[in-house]
Design a protein around this motif. Structure first.
Motif, PDB file in Angstrom:
ATOM      1  N   PHE A   1      18.183   2.930  19.171  1.00  0.00           N
ATOM      2  CA  PHE A   1      16.966   3.728  19.266  1.00  0.00           C
ATOM      3  C   PHE A   1      16.419   3.770  20.693  1.00  0.00           C
TER       4      PHE A   1
ATOM      5  N   LYS B   1      13.006  -1.439  14.075  1.00  0.00           N
ATOM      6  CA  LYS B   1      13.503  -0.640  15.200  1.00  0.00           C
ATOM      7  C   LYS B   1      12.506   0.432  15.619  1.00  0.00           C
TER       8      LYS B   1
ATOM      9  N   THR C   1      21.333   4.060  11.017  1.00  0.00           N
ATOM     10  CA  THR C   1      20.272   3.325  11.705  1.00  0.00           C
ATOM     11  C   THR C   1      20.595   1.846  11.865  1.00  0.00           C
TER      12      THR C   1
END
Length: 269
Positions: free
Chosen positions: A157, A184, A152
């Motif tokens: 995203f 995010k 991540t």
């Protein structure tokens, strides 16, 4: 007094032999609580809400391995209860481990996506191969669950091009990574009625984990603090915009309810 001085000298000797232990000391919850209060002195804890007040439909049972690293039964009950709501039809999860969370959610909705480090990356980081291989051991039993692999920190995203009704943040629980994941998620994955759940907001239902709490407040922004709650009897914090009854957190609350649980086991392979 001499006893205290001896303990200090002994501790200094241990640190000299094992310098890495200083990180454990600095990450002690009491140290992190002090740092937290320097910025958020007006926050004692999040207001509490109950699972039943988030429910649209009853969820009869959840499944768990009841092993190290598993969520509490009440954590799984919370996610299943939220997934059973009429306004929840999609789910995104950061941090899968054995897959118990998404597996229970997928009983309620079909559109379920998880993101986790690849097994190869975990092994390259020096993690135990047995730990890496157990990731998704339950959730991969359901072929409709989409398992994405990625870190991540680097994952885009926005490339998902989608907003989700329910999001579960349960990856690395360090301040930096909870902050990263929260920012995010809020930037790319939320619509106006999305619900976000953070695992390990607390070490236990009555002991707050201040490193995660700090990251949640920083990551969501002051404008969203009014929608943050601790779900009672769970380790979870939640972002929820609906009207809901609250109570004040009490780390020494006297029990007012007793819960009945039935455990049935079966062979897993």
């Amino acid at each position: 007094m001499m006893t205290k001085i001896k303990k200090i000298i002994d501790f200094a000797g241990i640190l000299l032999e094992n310098p890495s232990l200083i990180n454990i000391t600095l990450n002690e919850n009491s140290v992190l609580q002090k740092k937290f209060k320097q910025k958020y002195g007006n926050f004692v804890a999040l207001p509490q809400i109950e699972i039943k007040d988030l429910a649209h439909n009853d969820v009869s049972s959840v499944e768990s391995f009841l092993m190290d690293g598993s969520s509490l039964i009440t954590d799984l009950q919370l996610l299943a209860t939220l997934a059973a709501r009429e306004d929840v039809n999609s789910y995104f999860e950061i941090g899968t481990w054995r897959g118990e969370s998404v597996y229970n959610v997928a009983k309620q909705i079909q559109d379920c996506t998880t993101m986790n480090l690849s097994k190869l990356e975990m092994k390259e980081m020096g993690w135990d191969s047995r730990y890496a291989e157990q990731h998704g051991i339950l959730s991969t039993k359901n072929s409709e669950i989409l398992h994405l692999e990625g870190n991540t920190k680097a994952f885009d995203f926005a490339s998902l091009n989608k907003k989700y009704d329910l999001i579960f943040i349960d990856g690395d629980h360090s301040y930096d990574m909870v902050l990263n994941d929260t920012k995010k998620v809020f930037k790319h994955l939320l619509h106006e009625n999305s619900i976000v759940v953070w695992h390990d907001y607390a070490y236990s239902p009555q002991k707050i984990r201040y490193e995660v709490f700090h990251a949640i407040l920083d990551g969501t922004g002051k404008e969203n603090h009014q929608y943050l709650y601790h779900v009672k009897n769970t380790l979870c914090g939640v972002f929820y915009r609906g009207d809901i009854d609250t109570t004040i957190f009490d780390d020494m609350e006297v029990p007012g309810k007793i819960y009945h649980n039935t455990i049935i086991s079966e062979k897993f392979s």
